[in-house]
Design an enzyme around this catalytic site. Sequence first.
Site, short mmCIF file in Angstrom:
data_model
loop_
_atom_site.label_atom_id
_atom_site.label_comp_id
_atom_site.label_asym_id
_atom_site.label_seq_id
_atom_site.Cartn_x
_atom_site.Cartn_y
_atom_site.Cartn_z
CB THR A 125 35.06 -17.11 30.77
OG1 THR A 125 34.88 -16.70 29.42
CG2 THR A 125 34.13 -18.26 31.08
CG ASN A 128 27.81 -19.14 38.36
OD1 ASN A 128 27.38 -20.21 37.92
ND2 ASN A 128 28.27 -19.01 39.58
CB ALA A 129 30.12 -14.49 34.04
N GLY A 130 29.43 -16.79 31.29
CA GLY A 130 29.97 -17.22 30.01
C GLY A 130 29.44 -16.29 28.94
CB SER A 131 26.69 -16.62 26.47
OG SER A 131 27.29 -17.63 25.67
N GLY A 240 37.19 -8.06 16.94
CA GLY A 240 38.34 -8.19 16.04
C GLY A 240 39.00 -9.53 16.18
NE ARG A 242 32.98 -12.94 17.89
CZ ARG A 242 32.18 -12.06 18.52
NH1 ARG A 242 31.73 -11.00 17.88
NH2 ARG A 242 31.84 -12.24 19.77
CD GLU A 363 38.15 -15.05 21.11
OE1 GLU A 363 38.09 -13.89 20.69
OE2 GLU A 363 38.70 -15.35 22.19
CD GLU A 367 24.55 -22.01 19.73
OE1 GLU A 367 25.66 -21.73 20.22
OE2 GLU A 367 24.35 -23.03 19.04
#
Lengths: 382, 263
Positions: A125, A128-131, A240, A242, A363, A367
């Site tokens: 993470t 500016n880079a999460g999901s 795995g 999560r 993790e 959504e």
Amino acid sequence: MEYRLSPQQEMVRDTARKFAREVCEPIAAEIDKSHRFPRETFDKMTECGITAVGFPVAYGGTGLDKLAQVLVTEEIARKCAATAAIFSIHQGTAWTIHLFGTEDQKQKYLRPLLTGGVIGAFSLTEPNAGSDASNVQTIAVEEEDCYVLNGTKCFCSNGGQAGIFVILAMTNPELKTRGISAFIVEKGTPGLSIGKTEDKMGICASDTSELIIKDLRVPKENLLGKLNRGFNHALASIDGSRITVAAAQALGIAEEALDLSVQYVKDRVQFGKPIAVQQGLQWYIADMKTRIEAARSLTYRAAALVDQGEPYATLGAMAKYFASETAVYVTNRAIQLHGGYGFMRDYPLERMYRDAKITEIYEGTSEIQKLVISREVIGKIQ
Amino acid sequence: MKIIVCIKQVPDTNDVKIDPVTGTLIRQGVPSIINPDDLNALEQALRLKDSHKDVHVTVLCMGPPQADVAIRQAYAMGADKAILLSDRVFAGSDTWATATILAAAIRRIGDFDIIFCGRQAIDGDTAQVGPEIAEFLDIPQITYVRDLVIKGSTVRAERMVEDGHMVIEAPMPVLLTAIKELNKPRYPRMQLIYKAYSPEADIVAWNNGDIDADLTQIGVKNSPTNVKKSFVPVKEKHCIELTGTSRAIATGLVDELKKLHII
């Protein structure tokens, strides 16, 4: 359909239960309040082999057993979700090295993580880079004998306490997610420093830190997995982890909240009777229990698929999504059943409610889980 | 040094209730655990193994086949060998018969320096089996051990008594019984849990054919203990109120204390 734990798994679960009750529970409120990382608990976990559960014997582990990892995380989460987070994220890092490390890397890094008391941290993470991991801006430039990394990572769980990091960086920015690679970095390597430690709503005793990476020279032999395949490696690893980090943790929190609630509605007398006689409250309990059992079925089954070598990504996403929402639902209801007492910090429920929330977020958010599930169910759209 | 630790599987009395009609323990649905004092005995044996060279720890447990989980747990804590003594002819044995069986098994094992037992089992609270084993084997015993030092071929133990402790030295071989003040038992090691269920674990089951215990001394028929009734003792308090002048109360109090032989 056979659905029972092996005698080994039962003994692992019972041992973890005793450990959680004797070691984690007595300090859970204190470390939450003071935001203190329970280093001594991690050392005790290493001593009795909890850190090594589910990993190959060749590196000091118990032998592969994802379900056992779930059972341990669940038992610890019942008594202290922050400790469960520290433990399971540590195991998640080790899992990445187990999946993609070379024999040398496993001997050098996996063994100390499993048996040497060294804590692991995984860092993908960024601000500016999460999901959207394609937006990773930490860059790795290849030189003759090393990669030189520059950038900033955030929300790195265990970051301030870890001795071994797995860090993802762009090795080919043009290729977006197909240009990301993973690196193993040791604490103390010049160029890696710990920035801000986050002040969080829940799992307060766990450490969540910023990593500041400036001209960090990582030897070439520390490239983890294949060049430019780091994003896929990360996804495979998170598929795995999560199941343990989020689903099992959520399951443990929810179970404990239900147990406390059942005891409370039997003991609490209002209008001359225990409140457990009120049908409206009985229905709360029925809803809580039903969702917990459904979450358990999904979580254990997802773990069993890992152990059987079957595809598990979709069921793992379902387990994570459903168990985490169950934990938030059940802790919310549990506070309602406890009334004013549930809202007070003298009782553990408000902590559990705050702790439960993270399981819907880290993790991969709920959504993102739904994206994973629906893509698999619907398939390619023409 | 060779140490034999005797353990018993018992119902977890935190959950146990007594049947008010029959006076016996209701064991159904109650989880089984290793008797707590026996874990202290095992822990001390394992500490000796950790701190001394060439220590071998054998765990011995008499019980039904379900006690298998108890010996595997003891193995997972670090014992080198575990033996389950299980046979229909052992069933219903009282302390005399149990000690007869355990002593026969220990003779079969042969070589030992220390036999370690827990003080007493939480399901019977007799504290007899350890001392009886020592008598049957004709070796010294030190009961209620709360601290222990090995000095050459002797042991020096602190033996807890009601109002203090005794320091007792005895030559090995010796039988010791442990109390909870001795130590805090370790957790089973996760790696060893899996090993305990693998073929490489040195875990065996013996029946009476293996130990040849005297059949006239064992089992329910040959157990001399006769349980008339089991019950939880009710604590009773009797109050006597003394009234009158201070002198009368004081005199009355002295008379009462004399009657009770306190003064």
